[in-house]
Each structure stands twice: as structure tokens, then as C-alpha cells.
Design a protein around this motif. Sequence first.
Motif, PDB file in Angstrom:
ATOM      1  N   GLN A   1       0.849  -1.187   0.000  1.00  0.00           N
ATOM      2  CA  GLN A   1       0.000   0.000   0.000  1.00  0.00           C
ATOM      3  C   GLN A   1       0.883   1.234   0.000  1.00  0.00           C
ATOM      4  OE1 GLN A   1      -3.050   0.168   3.025  1.00  0.00           O
ATOM      5  NE2 GLN A   1      -4.241   1.565   1.753  1.00  0.00           N
ATOM      6  N   ALA A   2       0.725   2.025  -1.032  1.00  0.00           N
ATOM      7  CA  ALA A   2       1.451   3.285  -1.152  1.00  0.00           C
ATOM      8  C   ALA A   2       0.597   4.410  -0.576  1.00  0.00           C
ATOM      9  CB  ALA A   2       1.779   3.563  -2.613  1.00  0.00           C
ATOM     10  N   PRO A   3       1.201   5.506  -0.164  1.00  0.00           N
ATOM     11  CA  PRO A   3       0.435   6.627   0.408  1.00  0.00           C
ATOM     12  C   PRO A   3      -0.631   7.119  -0.559  1.00  0.00           C
ATOM     13  CG  PRO A   3       2.760   6.942   0.800  1.00  0.00           C
ATOM     14  CD  PRO A   3       2.639   5.755  -0.112  1.00  0.00           C
TER      15      PRO A   3
ATOM     16  N   ALA B   1      10.459   3.793  -8.566  1.00  0.00           N
ATOM     17  CA  ALA B   1       9.791   4.621  -7.564  1.00  0.00           C
ATOM     18  C   ALA B   1       8.353   4.160  -7.343  1.00  0.00           C
ATOM     19  CB  ALA B   1       9.834   6.078  -7.997  1.00  0.00           C
ATOM     20  N   ASP B   2       7.739   3.574  -8.358  1.00  0.00           N
ATOM     21  CA  ASP B   2       6.360   3.090  -8.225  1.00  0.00           C
ATOM     22  C   ASP B   2       6.242   1.909  -7.273  1.00  0.00           C
ATOM     23  OD1 ASP B   2       5.427   3.696 -11.706  1.00  0.00           O
ATOM     24  OD2 ASP B   2       5.407   5.005  -9.948  1.00  0.00           O
ATOM     25  N   ASP B   3       7.358   1.295  -6.909  1.00  0.00           N
ATOM     26  CA  ASP B   3       7.328   0.185  -5.959  1.00  0.00           C
ATOM     27  C   ASP B   3       7.373   0.661  -4.511  1.00  0.00           C
ATOM     28  OD1 ASP B   3       9.475  -1.469  -8.267  1.00  0.00           O
ATOM     29  OD2 ASP B   3       7.349  -1.920  -7.927  1.00  0.00           O
ATOM     30  N   THR B   4       7.515   1.952  -4.300  1.00  0.00           N
ATOM     31  CA  THR B   4       7.536   2.503  -2.950  1.00  0.00           C
ATOM     32  C   THR B   4       6.194   2.276  -2.265  1.00  0.00           C
ATOM     33  OG1 THR B   4       9.187   4.187  -3.478  1.00  0.00           O
ATOM     34  CG2 THR B   4       7.744   4.614  -1.599  1.00  0.00           C
ATOM     35  N   ALA B   5       6.224   1.612  -1.113  1.00  0.00           N
ATOM     36  CA  ALA B   5       4.993   1.279  -0.396  1.00  0.00           C
ATOM     37  C   ALA B   5       5.360   0.565   0.902  1.00  0.00           C
ATOM     38  CB  ALA B   5       4.100   0.372  -1.241  1.00  0.00           C
ATOM     39  N   VAL B   6       4.353   0.373   1.731  1.00  0.00           N
ATOM     40  CA  VAL B   6       4.486  -0.553   2.852  1.00  0.00           C
ATOM     41  C   VAL B   6       4.064  -1.931   2.338  1.00  0.00           C
ATOM     42  CG1 VAL B   6       3.743  -1.166   5.174  1.00  0.00           C
ATOM     43  CG2 VAL B   6       4.024   1.251   4.546  1.00  0.00           C
ATOM     44  N   TYR B   7       4.911  -2.911   2.565  1.00  0.00           N
ATOM     45  CA  TYR B   7       4.653  -4.268   2.093  1.00  0.00           C
ATOM     46  C   TYR B   7       4.222  -5.143   3.264  1.00  0.00           C
ATOM     47  CZ  TYR B   7       6.589  -3.242  -2.473  1.00  0.00           C
ATOM     48  OH  TYR B   7       6.805  -2.735  -3.743  1.00  0.00           O
TER      49      TYR B   7
ATOM     50  N   GLY C   1       0.762  -9.490   8.747  1.00  0.00           N
ATOM     51  CA  GLY C   1       1.891  -8.935   9.480  1.00  0.00           C
ATOM     52  C   GLY C   1       1.745  -7.434   9.655  1.00  0.00           C
ATOM     53  N   GLN C   2       2.740  -6.841  10.280  1.00  0.00           N
ATOM     54  CA  GLN C   2       2.682  -5.413  10.602  1.00  0.00           C
ATOM     55  C   GLN C   2       3.179  -4.537   9.455  1.00  0.00           C
ATOM     56  OE1 GLN C   2       5.168  -7.313  11.427  1.00  0.00           O
ATOM     57  NE2 GLN C   2       6.975  -6.085  10.907  1.00  0.00           N
ATOM     58  N   GLY C   3       3.848  -5.125   8.485  1.00  0.00           N
ATOM     59  CA  GLY C   3       4.319  -4.381   7.319  1.00  0.00           C
ATOM     60  C   GLY C   3       5.762  -3.933   7.447  1.00  0.00           C
ATOM     61  N   THR C   4       6.393  -3.739   6.292  1.00  0.00           N
ATOM     62  CA  THR C   4       7.756  -3.218   6.242  1.00  0.00           C
ATOM     63  C   THR C   4       7.823  -2.186   5.120  1.00  0.00           C
ATOM     64  OG1 THR C   4      10.103  -3.815   6.107  1.00  0.00           O
ATOM     65  CG2 THR C   4       8.601  -5.076   4.713  1.00  0.00           C
ATOM     66  N   GLN C   5       8.466  -1.072   5.380  1.00  0.00           N
ATOM     67  CA  GLN C   5       8.504   0.027   4.432  1.00  0.00           C
ATOM     68  C   GLN C   5       9.586  -0.194   3.390  1.00  0.00           C
ATOM     69  OE1 GLN C   5       6.592   3.078   4.266  1.00  0.00           O
ATOM     70  NE2 GLN C   5       7.652   3.209   2.284  1.00  0.00           N
ATOM     71  N   VAL C   6       9.203  -0.017   2.127  1.00  0.00           N
ATOM     72  CA  VAL C   6      10.142  -0.034   1.013  1.00  0.00           C
ATOM     73  C   VAL C   6      10.077   1.326   0.334  1.00  0.00           C
ATOM     74  CG1 VAL C   6      10.671  -1.014  -1.248  1.00  0.00           C
ATOM     75  CG2 VAL C   6      10.009  -2.514   0.648  1.00  0.00           C
TER      76      VAL C   6
END
Length: 124
Positions: free
Chosen positions: A39-41, A88-94, A115-120
Motif C-alpha cells: 500500500q502506497a500513500p 519509484a512506483d514500488d515505494t509502499a508498505v509491504y 503482518g505489521q508491514g515493512t517500508q520499502v
Amino acid sequence: QVQLVESGGGLVQAGGSLRLSCVISGRTRRIFAVGWFRQAPGKEQEFVSATRLSGGSELYSDSVKGRFTISVDNAANTVYLQMDSLTADDTAVYYCASAYDSRYLYSAGAYDIWGQGTQVTVSS
């Protein structure tokens, strides 16, 4: 109870690579498949990839097909997402998530535990 913990996110330049890990603990024998979403902003949650824990039947979204690879290490109770040629389009919380049966694995509704997610973050 099943728990999933993601790791491996971070900041990378465009064209670079990251490998995300999803460590699964608890009653893992009940799990049929594990998926990755992001999920991206300001955007909706998006399916990225999924796989059966028994192996085979990997699924990918069109936006990551050919760049991302999902894999399973059952001995380590870990599902990996290798991400190459990042943009840059892959920037999101995974997020990784577990599913107990073979419902439509492209949909977030198929998954029970998250899970809680990890930021990319990919810099251009």
C-alpha cells in the motif's frame, strides 16, 4: 495462533534490489498459502504475489511480473519476496498475509492473518 513478521525493507535506489522476509510462527500447518500486498500513500492496497506453502503455483501482479520472485523455505518457516529492478512506483508498505484455503488469492479477503508491514522506499 499464527503470527507473521516482515523484515527486509529499506531505502534503495531505482534499479536496485531488496529481499523481503516473512517469518511465520504458531500453528503453521493450517496455512495453505502466503501472499504479499503493498500500500502506497494515498493509494489502495494492491496484490503483489502469492504462493502455496507446498510450493508451486506462484502468482504475480502484472506490475511486478518478471521483476519480483516469491519463494518458500519451509525449514525456516519463511516466505521471501526478491525484488529486482525496483522503481519509484514500488515505494509502499509491504505486508505478508496467510490464507487457510485456496480462495481467490489475488484478493485481500482470502487472507486471515496479516503482518505489521515493512517500508520499502525507492529513490529515483
